[in-house]
Design a protein around this motif. Structure first.
Motif, PDB file in Angstrom:
ATOM      1  N   THR A 126       7.113  16.248  24.513  1.00 53.36           N
ATOM      2  CA  THR A 126       7.099  17.366  25.178  1.00 53.36           C
ATOM      3  C   THR A 126       7.114  18.854  24.062  1.00 53.36           C
ATOM      4  O   THR A 126       7.383  18.684  23.157  1.00 53.36           O
ATOM      5  CB  THR A 126       8.377  17.609  26.009  1.00 53.36           C
ATOM      6  OG1 THR A 126       9.582  17.626  25.270  1.00 53.36           O
ATOM      7  CG2 THR A 126       8.577  16.425  26.925  1.00 53.36           C
ATOM      8  N   GLY A 127       6.524  19.870  24.879  1.00 57.32           N
ATOM      9  CA  GLY A 127       6.466  20.964  24.157  1.00 57.32           C
ATOM     10  C   GLY A 127       6.031  22.161  25.149  1.00 57.32           C
ATOM     11  O   GLY A 127       5.436  22.051  26.127  1.00 57.32           O
ATOM     12  N   ASP A 128       6.107  23.503  24.407  1.00 59.60           N
ATOM     13  CA  ASP A 128       5.909  24.582  25.171  1.00 59.60           C
ATOM     14  C   ASP A 128       4.637  25.206  24.139  1.00 59.60           C
ATOM     15  O   ASP A 128       5.153  25.569  22.769  1.00 59.60           O
ATOM     16  CB  ASP A 128       6.931  25.612  25.323  1.00 59.60           C
ATOM     17  CG  ASP A 128       7.786  25.042  26.481  1.00 59.60           C
ATOM     18  OD1 ASP A 128       7.289  24.742  27.723  1.00 59.60           O
ATOM     19  OD2 ASP A 128       9.137  24.556  26.405  1.00 59.60           O
ATOM     20  N   TYR A 129       3.742  25.791  24.575  1.00 62.56           N
ATOM     21  CA  TYR A 129       2.407  26.236  23.959  1.00 62.56           C
ATOM     22  C   TYR A 129       2.129  27.679  24.607  1.00 62.56           C
ATOM     23  O   TYR A 129       1.743  27.620  25.907  1.00 62.56           O
ATOM     24  CB  TYR A 129       1.424  25.266  23.521  1.00 62.56           C
ATOM     25  CG  TYR A 129       2.081  23.935  23.180  1.00 62.56           C
ATOM     26  CD1 TYR A 129       2.286  23.649  21.868  1.00 62.56           C
ATOM     27  CD2 TYR A 129       2.342  23.086  24.031  1.00 62.56           C
ATOM     28  CE1 TYR A 129       2.685  22.321  21.361  1.00 62.56           C
ATOM     29  CE2 TYR A 129       2.821  21.858  23.497  1.00 62.56           C
ATOM     30  CZ  TYR A 129       3.000  21.320  22.506  1.00 62.56           C
ATOM     31  OH  TYR A 129       3.533  20.187  21.954  1.00 62.56           O
ATOM     32  N   ILE A 130       1.826  28.664  23.595  1.00 64.49           N
ATOM     33  CA  ILE A 130       1.043  29.876  24.278  1.00 64.49           C
ATOM     34  C   ILE A 130       0.178  30.119  23.245  1.00 64.49           C
ATOM     35  O   ILE A 130       0.399  30.239  21.999  1.00 64.49           O
ATOM     36  CB  ILE A 130       2.076  31.072  24.502  1.00 64.49           C
ATOM     37  CG1 ILE A 130       3.030  30.497  25.523  1.00 64.49           C
ATOM     38  CG2 ILE A 130       1.327  32.264  24.652  1.00 64.49           C
ATOM     39  CD1 ILE A 130       4.063  31.469  25.808  1.00 64.49           C
ATOM     40  N   THR A 131      -1.004  30.024  23.705  1.00 65.03           N
ATOM     41  CA  THR A 131      -2.149  30.995  22.585  1.00 65.03           C
ATOM     42  C   THR A 131      -2.706  31.982  23.214  1.00 65.03           C
ATOM     43  O   THR A 131      -3.416  31.860  24.270  1.00 65.03           O
ATOM     44  CB  THR A 131      -3.341  29.852  22.549  1.00 65.03           C
ATOM     45  OG1 THR A 131      -2.599  28.358  21.921  1.00 65.03           O
ATOM     46  CG2 THR A 131      -4.523  30.252  21.706  1.00 65.03           C
ATOM     47  N   LEU A 132      -2.685  33.282  22.653  1.00 62.88           N
ATOM     48  CA  LEU A 132      -3.160  34.413  23.039  1.00 62.88           C
ATOM     49  C   LEU A 132      -4.407  34.732  22.247  1.00 62.88           C
ATOM     50  O   LEU A 132      -4.229  35.000  21.126  1.00 62.88           O
ATOM     51  CB  LEU A 132      -2.213  35.498  23.034  1.00 62.88           C
ATOM     52  CG  LEU A 132      -0.786  35.323  23.858  1.00 62.88           C
ATOM     53  CD1 LEU A 132       0.069  36.360  23.809  1.00 62.88           C
ATOM     54  CD2 LEU A 132      -1.164  34.926  25.334  1.00 62.88           C
ATOM     55  N   THR A 133      -5.675  34.920  22.774  1.00 63.77           N
ATOM     56  CA  THR A 133      -6.799  35.276  22.137  1.00 63.77           C
ATOM     57  C   THR A 133      -6.983  36.743  22.163  1.00 63.77           C
ATOM     58  O   THR A 133      -6.954  37.238  23.131  1.00 63.77           O
ATOM     59  CB  THR A 133      -7.957  34.476  22.502  1.00 63.77           C
ATOM     60  OG1 THR A 133      -7.606  33.145  22.591  1.00 63.77           O
ATOM     61  CG2 THR A 133      -9.238  34.691  21.725  1.00 63.77           C
ATOM     62  N   GLY A 134      -7.168  37.281  21.044  1.00 64.65           N
ATOM     63  CA  GLY A 134      -7.279  38.980  20.924  1.00 64.65           C
ATOM     64  C   GLY A 134      -7.104  39.426  19.562  1.00 64.65           C
ATOM     65  O   GLY A 134      -7.659  38.679  18.754  1.00 64.65           O
ATOM     66  N   THR A 135      -6.603  40.647  19.648  1.00 64.77           N
ATOM     67  CA  THR A 135      -6.422  41.532  18.372  1.00 64.77           C
ATOM     68  C   THR A 135      -4.785  41.626  18.281  1.00 64.77           C
ATOM     69  O   THR A 135      -4.386  42.539  18.801  1.00 64.77           O
ATOM     70  CB  THR A 135      -6.995  42.797  18.288  1.00 64.77           C
ATOM     71  OG1 THR A 135      -8.773  42.422  18.336  1.00 64.77           O
ATOM     72  CG2 THR A 135      -6.844  43.184  16.770  1.00 64.77           C
ATOM     73  N   PRO A 136      -4.201  41.131  17.152  1.00 64.71           N
ATOM     74  CA  PRO A 136      -4.591  39.654  16.461  1.00 64.71           C
ATOM     75  C   PRO A 136      -4.288  38.536  17.648  1.00 64.71           C
ATOM     76  O   PRO A 136      -3.683  38.653  18.439  1.00 64.71           O
ATOM     77  CB  PRO A 136      -3.338  39.842  15.367  1.00 64.71           C
ATOM     78  CG  PRO A 136      -2.100  40.457  16.042  1.00 64.71           C
ATOM     79  CD  PRO A 136      -2.746  41.351  17.028  1.00 64.71           C
ATOM     80  N   ASN A 137      -4.614  37.306  17.059  1.00 65.28           N
ATOM     81  CA  ASN A 137      -4.457  36.196  17.832  1.00 65.28           C
ATOM     82  C   ASN A 137      -2.926  35.777  17.703  1.00 65.28           C
ATOM     83  O   ASN A 137      -2.332  35.972  16.568  1.00 65.28           O
ATOM     84  CB  ASN A 137      -5.306  35.166  17.203  1.00 65.28           C
ATOM     85  CG  ASN A 137      -6.884  35.060  17.452  1.00 65.28           C
ATOM     86  OD1 ASN A 137      -7.268  35.862  18.555  1.00 65.28           O
ATOM     87  ND2 ASN A 137      -7.558  34.559  16.776  1.00 65.28           N
ATOM     88  N   VAL A 138      -2.463  34.942  18.718  1.00 66.94           N
ATOM     89  CA  VAL A 138      -1.039  34.547  18.674  1.00 66.94           C
ATOM     90  C   VAL A 138      -0.785  33.259  19.190  1.00 66.94           C
ATOM     91  O   VAL A 138      -1.570  32.967  20.299  1.00 66.94           O
ATOM     92  CB  VAL A 138      -0.033  35.646  19.638  1.00 66.94           C
ATOM     93  CG1 VAL A 138       1.338  35.075  19.548  1.00 66.94           C
ATOM     94  CG2 VAL A 138      -0.206  37.196  19.200  1.00 66.94           C
TER      95      VAL A 138
END
Length: 347
Positions: A281-293
């Motif tokens: 299991t896990g929790d993942y967040i990917t934010l694409t933009g400036t900057p990437n997170v």
């Protein structure tokens, strides 16, 4: 200063778990509990929880909500439903009694997403009664919406949001097992998807709209998909069982579109005892933009404990809030409360 007085409506897996945590907190007391299960009605919550009562007043489970609201508490935690339409009459009843409300119903995290008319009615009713209403939990409420919103605070531009939660359903009760199709055959699962008897994960539409409002995305449409997770081994959790070849959970995906572009992606495979077949299991967040997170939490934040904690930790924020229907983006960022809960109330 008197203690914060809290009533509980629903004493199943979530309600009883919330009660057990409340009994460890300072500055708060449970004054009433309502539940209709015949094995609970008339019994002391301390006996049901296996907790020493000490010098606290005894609280017995009552089958009628109005009796559990006497004396009138400051707030009631409603832990009985997943859907706004089912929770609505109960919430309205609590509002009319002049009681603040925290609901564990997933759709109540952002009820305007699918029930805007009911949301407007609750908002108007709460404002008229001078109380506040909040729906919250681990997801929706934090992991696949509010956390992504908070992380975007370090960005000057957001082009795409991806929230993924790989979690275990094992801590949850019978209602969640039924909603996810745990224990069904694949054929029964597919039929349940067609006729609408299976809910799968409840809350994608709410999370997408919450993120959209916070970031200023004008979401044009929302889509979601459900696929069965079929187990090759027998799996058993406290409230669910799936034999080899049957459904152990559901893989939910969802998308929020602006025009033809997917701006928000939701990925959420959830099942009982996932480690039995090598899923971690896990929790993942990917934010694409400036900057990437990119954020990763492994293993997942425990869903059962997390939902309980969110309900408990939001009590002072709801009591401090202006009257009306609230969401998690209307109130202060949640945090653990280790001291006296009364210290967090507005003077």
């Amino acid at each position: 200063m008197k203690q914060i007085q809290v009533a509980l409506w629903g004493f199943g897996a979530m309600g009883s778990g919330i009660a057990k945590v409340l009994l460890t907190k300072k500055g708060v007391e449970i004054t009433g509990v309502c539940d209709i299960h015949p094995d609970r009605v008339g019994k002391s919550i301390y006996d049901l929880l296996g907790v020493e009562r000490g010098d606290r007043n005894d609280v017995k489970v009552i089958g009628a909500i109005d009796a559990a609201l006497t004396p009138k508490p400051d707030l009631c935690i409603l832990a009985t439903d997943s859907f706004t339409k089912k929770a609505y009459p109960k919430i309205c009843h609590l509002i009319e009694k002049g009681v603040n409300v925290i609901s564990t119903a997933e759709e109540m995290s952002y009820p305007r997403a699918q029930n805007p008319e009911l949301a407007d009615k609750m908002d108007a009713l709460a404002k008229g009664a001078g109380v506040s209403v909040l729906g919250t939990g681990i997801n929706p409420g934090l992991m696949m919406d509010l956390l992504a919103i908070c992380l975007s605070g370090c960005m000057t531009d957001v082009e795409h949001v991806l929230c993924k939660r790989v979690n275990s359903l094992s801590p949850f009760g019978p209602a969640v097992m039924e909603e996810q199709g745990v224990g069904l055959t694949v054929e029964q699962f597919e039929e349940g998807c067609k006729n609408g008897t299976l809910a799968g994960h409840v809350g994608f539409a709410e999370s997408v709209d919450m993120i959209g409002e916070a970031l200023g995305f004008e979401i044009d449409r929302f889509e979601q998909q459900m696929k069965p997770i079929v187990t090759s081994v027998d799996r058993k959790s406290p409230y669910g069982f799936a034999k080899a070849g049957d459904v152990a959970g559901v893989n939910m995906t969802g998308q929020g579109y602006i025009g033809d572009k997917v701006m928000i992606d939701m990925i959420h495979p959830q099942q009982i005892e996932p480690e039995l077949e090598g899923t971690f299991t896990g929790d993942y967040i990917t934010l694409t933009g400036t900057p990437n997170v990119n954020m990763q939490i492994t293993p997942e934040v425990n869903g059962g404990i997390g939902t309980i904690a969110m309900c408990v930790n939001m009590i002072p924020h709801v009591l401090n809030a202006t009257p009306g229907l609230k969401t998690m983006i209307d109130l202060p960022v949640p945090h653990a409360i280790m001291g006296d809960m009364r210290n967090y109330l507005n003077k």
